[in-house]
Scaffold this motif. Structure first.
Motif, PDB file in Angstrom:
ATOM      1  N   SER A  53      10.341  13.423 -10.528  1.00  0.00           N
ATOM      2  CA  SER A  53       9.538  13.236 -11.732  1.00  0.00           C
ATOM      3  C   SER A  53       9.884  11.897 -12.375  1.00  0.00           C
ATOM      4  CB  SER A  53       9.808  14.362 -12.735  1.00  0.00           C
ATOM      5  OG  SER A  53      11.135  14.265 -13.246  1.00  0.00           O
ATOM      6  N   TYR A  54       8.952  11.382 -13.124  1.00  0.00           N
ATOM      7  CA  TYR A  54       9.166  10.112 -13.837  1.00  0.00           C
ATOM      8  C   TYR A  54      10.339  10.245 -14.805  1.00  0.00           C
ATOM      9  CZ  TYR A  54       8.042   6.026 -16.731  1.00  0.00           C
ATOM     10  OH  TYR A  54       8.101   4.844 -17.417  1.00  0.00           O
ATOM     11  N   ARG A  55      10.428  11.384 -15.474  1.00  0.00           N
ATOM     12  CA  ARG A  55      11.491  11.604 -16.450  1.00  0.00           C
ATOM     13  C   ARG A  55      12.866  11.618 -15.791  1.00  0.00           C
ATOM     14  NH1 ARG A  55      10.552  16.410 -20.623  1.00  0.00           N
ATOM     15  NH2 ARG A  55       8.822  14.982 -21.098  1.00  0.00           N
ATOM     16  N   HIS A  56      12.961  12.296 -14.649  1.00  0.00           N
ATOM     17  CA  HIS A  56      14.242  12.347 -13.935  1.00  0.00           C
ATOM     18  C   HIS A  56      14.633  10.954 -13.445  1.00  0.00           C
ATOM     19  CE1 HIS A  56      16.847  14.394 -10.595  1.00  0.00           C
ATOM     20  NE2 HIS A  56      17.575  13.815 -11.542  1.00  0.00           N
ATOM     21  N   PHE A  68       3.064  12.053  -1.372  1.00  0.00           N
ATOM     22  CA  PHE A  68       3.250  10.658  -1.013  1.00  0.00           C
ATOM     23  C   PHE A  68       4.093  10.586   0.251  1.00  0.00           C
ATOM     24  CE2 PHE A  68       1.870  10.651  -5.287  1.00  0.00           C
ATOM     25  CZ  PHE A  68       1.109   9.499  -5.410  1.00  0.00           C
ATOM     26  N   VAL A  69       3.509   9.997   1.279  1.00  0.00           N
ATOM     27  CA  VAL A  69       4.109  10.004   2.607  1.00  0.00           C
ATOM     28  C   VAL A  69       4.983   8.783   2.844  1.00  0.00           C
ATOM     29  CG1 VAL A  69       3.626  10.105   5.077  1.00  0.00           C
ATOM     30  CG2 VAL A  69       2.126  11.302   3.466  1.00  0.00           C
ATOM     31  N   SER A  70       4.462   7.616   2.502  1.00  0.00           N
ATOM     32  CA  SER A  70       5.181   6.387   2.789  1.00  0.00           C
ATOM     33  C   SER A  70       4.553   5.248   2.009  1.00  0.00           C
ATOM     34  CB  SER A  70       5.136   6.094   4.297  1.00  0.00           C
ATOM     35  OG  SER A  70       5.883   4.948   4.621  1.00  0.00           O
ATOM     36  N   THR A  93       0.843  -1.195   0.000  1.00  0.00           N
ATOM     37  CA  THR A  93       0.000   0.000   0.000  1.00  0.00           C
ATOM     38  C   THR A  93       0.880   1.247   0.000  1.00  0.00           C
ATOM     39  OG1 THR A  93      -0.095   0.193   2.420  1.00  0.00           O
ATOM     40  CG2 THR A  93      -1.757  -1.205   1.351  1.00  0.00           C
ATOM     41  N   LYS A  94       0.276   2.368  -0.368  1.00  0.00           N
ATOM     42  CA  LYS A  94       0.964   3.652  -0.256  1.00  0.00           C
ATOM     43  C   LYS A  94       0.109   4.587   0.589  1.00  0.00           C
ATOM     44  CE  LYS A  94      -0.889   5.339  -4.693  1.00  0.00           C
ATOM     45  NZ  LYS A  94      -0.537   5.833  -6.042  1.00  0.00           N
ATOM     46  N   VAL A  95       0.789   5.500   1.264  1.00  0.00           N
ATOM     47  CA  VAL A  95       0.115   6.495   2.100  1.00  0.00           C
ATOM     48  C   VAL A  95       0.275   7.840   1.425  1.00  0.00           C
ATOM     49  CG1 VAL A  95      -0.039   7.528   4.389  1.00  0.00           C
ATOM     50  CG2 VAL A  95       0.729   5.150   4.137  1.00  0.00           C
ATOM     51  N   LEU A  96      -0.848   8.524   1.204  1.00  0.00           N
ATOM     52  CA  LEU A  96      -0.786   9.817   0.522  1.00  0.00           C
ATOM     53  C   LEU A  96      -1.695  10.825   1.207  1.00  0.00           C
ATOM     54  CD1 LEU A  96      -3.618   9.892  -1.460  1.00  0.00           C
ATOM     55  CD2 LEU A  96      -2.296   8.104  -2.561  1.00  0.00           C
ATOM     56  N   SER A  97      -1.292  12.071   1.101  1.00  0.00           N
ATOM     57  CA  SER A  97      -2.050  13.157   1.710  1.00  0.00           C
ATOM     58  C   SER A  97      -2.161  14.300   0.712  1.00  0.00           C
ATOM     59  CB  SER A  97      -1.356  13.625   2.992  1.00  0.00           C
ATOM     60  OG  SER A  97      -2.141  14.587   3.667  1.00  0.00           O
ATOM     61  N   HIS A  98      -2.941  15.317   1.062  1.00  0.00           N
ATOM     62  CA  HIS A  98      -3.116  16.466   0.176  1.00  0.00           C
ATOM     63  C   HIS A  98      -2.655  17.734   0.877  1.00  0.00           C
ATOM     64  CE1 HIS A  98      -5.885  13.595  -1.747  1.00  0.00           C
ATOM     65  NE2 HIS A  98      -5.680  14.288  -2.848  1.00  0.00           N
ATOM     66  N   ALA A 147       8.745   6.872  -8.623  1.00  0.00           N
ATOM     67  CA  ALA A 147       8.994   8.307  -8.745  1.00  0.00           C
ATOM     68  C   ALA A 147       8.205   9.090  -7.699  1.00  0.00           C
ATOM     69  CB  ALA A 147       8.631   8.782 -10.152  1.00  0.00           C
ATOM     70  N   GLU A 148       6.963   8.689  -7.482  1.00  0.00           N
ATOM     71  CA  GLU A 148       6.129   9.372  -6.501  1.00  0.00           C
ATOM     72  C   GLU A 148       6.695   9.220  -5.098  1.00  0.00           C
ATOM     73  OE1 GLU A 148       2.497   7.387  -7.358  1.00  0.00           O
ATOM     74  OE2 GLU A 148       1.859   8.826  -8.877  1.00  0.00           O
TER      75      GLU A 148
END
Length: 219
Positions: free
Chosen positions: A182-185, A73-75, A60-65, A176-177
């Protein structure tokens, strides 16, 4: 979210996760097994959950706004992990969401029925305190690393932690997140590793050629 009525699978996850070791008493009669498909929201930001979830299979991923609405993306979690315990146990609205990266199985305990049982279990609360302390330490370290370390260093550490048998096979968008780039980097750095013969791209996965190099970078 789908409730799984499969005694064999239930018992398998009980044994594999050793979840009963974090409680003072056998609570199998108070647990249910749920399945979450990829991208399902397990805990929704701003909504207090009716269940305390224990991730036993999947990622899972932890995300906030942020105030501006940007997703942060937190963790990310692998099993075994308690999800949203501080908010769920004490009835607080969570300030982050937990989303399934892969198909996930979670044990769930109804807080409407068993909140007081959990809050009076000293062994369980000690486990929660230790878990929260480790997460705080990780997040502090991760924040400092993100601020001061190069993407090469952070990616090297990420590759080592998320590879199996020297094969790195991770969704690069998610990578990347989680690394706040960035995905490109990210692709540029991966290509640099390949050009230096430290990684070898095999289809959609990467093979680690020089593990010592990544261990040195990640240290």
């Amino acid at each position: 979210m789908k409730k799984i009525e499969n005694t064999s699978l239930f018992n398998r996850y009980v044994n594999e996760s050793n979840i009963l070791n974090i409680f003072s008493t056998d609570i199998t009669d108070k647990m249910q097994l749920f399945y979450f498909d990829k991208d399902d929201i397990i805990i929704n930001e701003g909504e207090c959950s009716d269940f305390l979830f224990f991730l036993v299979d999947g990622k899972t991923k932890v995300l906030s706004h942020s105030i501006s609405g940007k997703v942060m993306f937190v963790s990310h979690f692998n099993s075994l992990e308690v999800l949203g315990e501080t908010c769920s146990l004490w009835g607080k609205n969570p300030n982050a969401s937990v989303q399934a990266i892969t198909p996930c199985y979670c044990f769930a305990i109804s807080l409407n029925l068993y909140r007081e049982v959990l809050l009076n279990d000293v062994k369980f609360l000690r486990y929660i305190c230790l878990n929260l302390g480790e997460r705080l330490s990780y997040m502090t370290s991760n924040t400092c690393t993100t601020m001061f370390e190069s993407l090469e260093n952070r990616l090297a550490s990420f590759i080592l932690k998320n590879s199996k048998n020297n094969i790195f096979n991770y969704n690069l968008t998610e990578c990347a997140e989680l690394l706040s780039t960035s995905y490109r980097h990210l692709l540029r750095v991966l290509n640099t590793f390949c050009n230096k013969n430290k990684l070898h791209k095999k289809g959609k996965v990467y093979e680690i050629i020089d593990k010592d190099y990544f261990e040195k970078l990640s240290s």
